[in-house]
Motif scaffolding. Structure first.
Motif, mmCIF file in Angstrom:
data_model
loop_
_atom_site.group_PDB
_atom_site.id
_atom_site.type_symbol
_atom_site.label_atom_id
_atom_site.label_comp_id
_atom_site.label_asym_id
_atom_site.label_seq_id
_atom_site.Cartn_x
_atom_site.Cartn_y
_atom_site.Cartn_z
ATOM 1 N N ASN A 71 0.813 -1.205 0.000
ATOM 2 C CA ASN A 71 0.000 0.000 0.000
ATOM 3 C C ASN A 71 0.849 1.257 0.000
ATOM 4 O O ASN A 71 0.341 2.363 -0.112
ATOM 5 N N GLU A 72 2.173 1.052 0.102
ATOM 6 C CA GLU A 72 3.048 2.223 0.082
ATOM 7 C C GLU A 72 2.955 2.862 -1.293
ATOM 8 O O GLU A 72 2.717 2.198 -2.281
ATOM 9 N N LYS A 73 3.160 4.151 -1.306
ATOM 10 C CA LYS A 73 3.203 4.863 -2.584
ATOM 11 C C LYS A 73 4.301 4.291 -3.454
ATOM 12 O O LYS A 73 5.289 3.762 -2.964
ATOM 13 N N LYS A 74 4.078 4.372 -4.732
ATOM 14 C CA LYS A 74 5.106 3.931 -5.655
ATOM 15 C C LYS A 74 6.326 4.838 -5.518
ATOM 16 O O LYS A 74 6.185 6.065 -5.384
ATOM 17 N N LEU A 75 7.465 4.248 -5.579
ATOM 18 C CA LEU A 75 8.696 5.034 -5.522
ATOM 19 C C LEU A 75 8.915 5.778 -6.831
ATOM 20 O O LEU A 75 8.560 5.282 -7.891
ATOM 21 N N THR A 76 9.510 6.944 -6.720
ATOM 22 C CA THR A 76 9.927 7.637 -7.928
ATOM 23 C C THR A 76 11.444 7.732 -7.915
ATOM 24 O O THR A 76 12.084 7.439 -6.904
ATOM 25 N N ILE A 77 11.945 8.175 -9.010
ATOM 26 C CA ILE A 77 13.398 8.257 -9.127
ATOM 27 C C ILE A 77 13.956 9.252 -8.097
ATOM 28 O O ILE A 77 15.064 9.077 -7.593
ATOM 29 N N SER A 78 13.169 10.244 -7.799
ATOM 30 C CA SER A 78 13.620 11.237 -6.830
ATOM 31 C C SER A 78 13.722 10.621 -5.439
ATOM 32 O O SER A 78 14.662 10.921 -4.687
ATOM 33 N N ASP A 79 12.769 9.785 -5.117
ATOM 34 C CA ASP A 79 12.813 9.100 -3.827
ATOM 35 C C ASP A 79 14.105 8.314 -3.692
ATOM 36 O O ASP A 79 14.793 8.380 -2.671
ATOM 37 N N VAL A 80 14.402 7.587 -4.727
ATOM 38 C CA VAL A 80 15.603 6.763 -4.716
ATOM 39 C C VAL A 80 16.836 7.644 -4.571
ATOM 40 O O VAL A 80 17.725 7.379 -3.755
ATOM 41 N N ALA A 81 16.865 8.711 -5.365
ATOM 42 C CA ALA A 81 18.014 9.608 -5.347
ATOM 43 C C ALA A 81 18.218 10.177 -3.949
ATOM 44 O O ALA A 81 19.329 10.176 -3.408
ATOM 45 N N GLU A 82 17.136 10.633 -3.380
ATOM 46 C CA GLU A 82 17.213 11.243 -2.061
ATOM 47 C C GLU A 82 17.694 10.237 -1.023
ATOM 48 O O GLU A 82 18.603 10.518 -0.228
ATOM 49 N N ALA A 83 17.095 9.074 -1.050
ATOM 50 C CA ALA A 83 17.449 8.033 -0.078
ATOM 51 C C ALA A 83 18.930 7.695 -0.145
ATOM 52 O O ALA A 83 19.569 7.384 0.853
ATOM 53 N N LEU A 84 19.471 7.789 -1.330
ATOM 54 C CA LEU A 84 20.868 7.401 -1.526
ATOM 55 C C LEU A 84 21.815 8.601 -1.453
ATOM 56 O O LEU A 84 23.038 8.447 -1.496
ATOM 57 N N GLY A 85 21.224 9.778 -1.375
ATOM 58 C CA GLY A 85 22.048 10.979 -1.335
ATOM 59 C C GLY A 85 22.781 11.235 -2.636
ATOM 60 O O GLY A 85 23.893 11.754 -2.664
ATOM 61 N N VAL A 86 22.163 10.849 -3.724
ATOM 62 C CA VAL A 86 22.752 11.160 -5.029
ATOM 63 C C VAL A 86 21.726 11.926 -5.846
ATOM 64 O O VAL A 86 20.628 12.202 -5.359
ATOM 65 N N SER A 87 22.069 12.262 -7.055
ATOM 66 C CA SER A 87 21.127 13.011 -7.887
ATOM 67 C C SER A 87 20.289 12.049 -8.739
ATOM 68 O O SER A 87 20.663 10.898 -8.944
ATOM 69 N N LYS A 88 19.187 12.562 -9.248
ATOM 70 C CA LYS A 88 18.343 11.781 -10.134
ATOM 71 C C LYS A 88 19.152 11.287 -11.328
ATOM 72 O O LYS A 88 19.000 10.158 -11.780
ATOM 73 N N THR A 89 19.995 12.159 -11.799
ATOM 74 C CA THR A 89 20.833 11.809 -12.946
ATOM 75 C C THR A 89 21.559 10.500 -12.690
ATOM 76 O O THR A 89 21.574 9.607 -13.535
#
Lengths: 336, 336
Positions: A6-24
């Motif tokens: 039921n969690e929201k779908k992840l977006t690339i920004s979520d991943v980037a933020e979680a990892l402390g890197v950029s979307k790029t």
DNA sequence: ATACATTGCGCAAACGGTTGCTCTACGAGT
DNA sequence: ACTCGTAGAGCAACCGTTTGCGCAATGTAT
């Protein structure tokens, strides 16, 4: 049990933020394109894997102006015998498409109407189109050409500048008939098919080739093309019987069924009094007794091939205008 | 001839600029939503019409987080007789989908494997899914439920909390058998079907209902379910003959074909010595002589209904958990 | 004339990715 | 030690729509 999500779908920004890197960086890790360090890539991929992140294909498509869909155009109205063919072909197309991360958008034509096709294309829903045969000579082709969108046709046409993928019906029919001739049959009746279809022309030519190769003259009167309705078939069979043929080759399994019925009614036993062969090794005839000699075409491979060719076109590569696939002659009891 | 179009595709910005209005205005003119003056709207629409502007569905989808696609899941491996059903059903689905500006994304299952489904859903390629029967009891349903993505099944299941659309097979079979009973047949053999399929259970129940309504006792020994292979059918027919039935009802047309063949071999004439009826009014049997009494289900309408229900779900509306569609008893020569 | 709705429209921020360009840091060649 | 090439990473623009909000102009009630 499947995991509840039921969690929201992840977006690339979520991943980037979680990892402390950029979307790029995330994007590059996924696509493998662009410059990115090995360690970083692996870290990103690991995270993605673990958290089951899936890129949104819409967004990806928008950015690249691609849809990752291919359109498959099926005739709406087609005889039952052809359905297994279409189905297998679709399976082949689908498998291949999926393996390259494409999906298939299915549409059916209403007769010669292009509306569905136009919709698909104009609405930017597909990157390319596969046209199943019977469209190969009409407005559909014209339209696709005018839009210069990549497309291939499954099945032959005498249309110019169209990428075709088909089985080699001419060679197939030639080989079948050659084999029959070698088995000492001399008057081989041919029945069924639609004259204007290129595939019928190809098969007919194969038949003629075989006779020519064998140095045996052809009898026009035992060739009955354009015979599809049951009543017509009945008559044609009748005619062939009076003509004294030793074998009947059916252009497709639907025709064959009726031929068999007709022979059954006339109490003519197969293969003793009459040999029979058919195109397509379909399940309709599969259980027939006696088993029916036929040509087998592997529609699935045809679909696969068509899809591969289309992918090449979409990627902007050169392809052969005509891809011809093989066939198999399946000898069974009906020509023993 | 189709107009050649090499110009770049128009975007909403192009239109806006050309008209000296904002993108917002153009968007609103098209969607009809939001506040916009009548005159302006008409001006925009006229321009769009004239220049054949079509919105990019990808962009639209991205903005709305919708795809305007529905997934249709077909079994990969299915018997030939069912293909016409699937095809017609697909046509119904497609027509309806298109009329609401959706396209259909087709995929086939490999057995019980959900991979294709998961792909579709996780890749954000569809807004909803139609599952064609045979999936109704397995992992597919589980998965879709867990993702809470709208979906409906075509065909019945005894699965809970699943939106179903189906014909009323029980009523259909009841009516057919009632009619046969009314025609003074007493021992009506039933043959074919797969026991675990809900549809088979429904039909069987309908058969029993008819007998009960007529106040006639049922003979278990003339009911042959789980008979699909030709050899099994042969035996079952044999058995029915020794049991002295006056009619054979076939669960589907494939079974019926074999039954007919078997009866033909045994030189039993229809309908004089034996009546025959079948499910599905398919083209396989369409030309048979004598013509075969059968139930007709209109798969196309089924598809239409399923699609409509799905649309309601996608729009977030309440729907009936079970939609039952009608049928038709087509009386022909085989039960005269 | 004043206050208040309402209408018509545009600005700009999403939506979730990709990609050209820039910046830094580091290793190699001289 | 100095220059240069290059690898790793990020910024920000862009893909083509939609939509919440704001603003002016107009209409309406007082």
């Amino acid at each position: 049990m499947v995991e509840q999500s039921n969690e929201k779908k992840l977006t690339i920004s979520d991943v980037a933020e979680a990892l402390g890197v950029s979307k790029t960086t995330v994007s590059r890790a996924i696509s493998g394109k662009g410059r990115i360090g090995k360690a970083t890539r692996e870290r990103v991929l690991a995270y993605i894997e673990e958290h089951n992140y899936k890129p949104n294909v819409l967004a990806k498509g928008l950015a690249q102006l691609k849809t990752y869909n291919i359109g498959v155009m099926l005739p709406e109205d087609y005889t039952v015998v052809d359905l297994p063919f279409f189905q297998s072909c679709l399976v082949g197309i689908e498998e291949t498409a999926i393996s390259m991360d494409y999906d298939i958008l299915l549409t059916m034509s209403r007769g010669r109407d292009c509306a569905q096709l136009v919709r698909m294309v104009e609405n930017h829903k597909v990157d390319g189109v596969i046209l199943m045969r019977t469209f190969t000579e009409d407005a559909h082709v014209e339209y696709l050409k005018s839009q210069n969108i990549p497309f291939v046709t499954v099945g032959s046409s005498n249309y110019d500048g169209v990428i075709q993928v088909d089985n080699d019906h001419q060679a197939a029919c030639r080989e079948l008939v050659s084999i029959l001739l070698m088995k000492q049959m001399r008057r081989i009746g041919l029945i069924g098919g639609i004259e204007t279809h290129v595939v019928t022309q190809n098969r007919l030519q194969g038949y003629l080739d075989a006779y020519e190769q064998a140095g045996i003259p052809v009898s026009e009167e035992i060739i009955h093309v354009n015979v599809e309705k049951e009543i017509m078939i009945e008559r044609a069979v009748e005619k062939l019987l009076t003509e004294g043929v030793d074998c009947i080759v059916c252009m497709d399994d639907a025709v064959c069924i009726h031929v068999l019925n007709q022979l059954c009614k006339q109490k003519i036993s197969i293969p003793d009094q009459m040999k029979v062969a058919s195109f397509y090794d379909s399940s309709i005839l599969g259980n027939n007794i006696p088993s029916i000699t036929s040509l087998s075409f592997n529609a699935r491979e045809l679909g696969t091939a068509a899809c591969k060719v289309l992918m090449e076109l979409i990627d902007g590569n050169e392809v052969n205008p005509r891809t011809l696939l093989g066939y198999e002659v399946i000898l069974k009891d009906s020509t023993k």
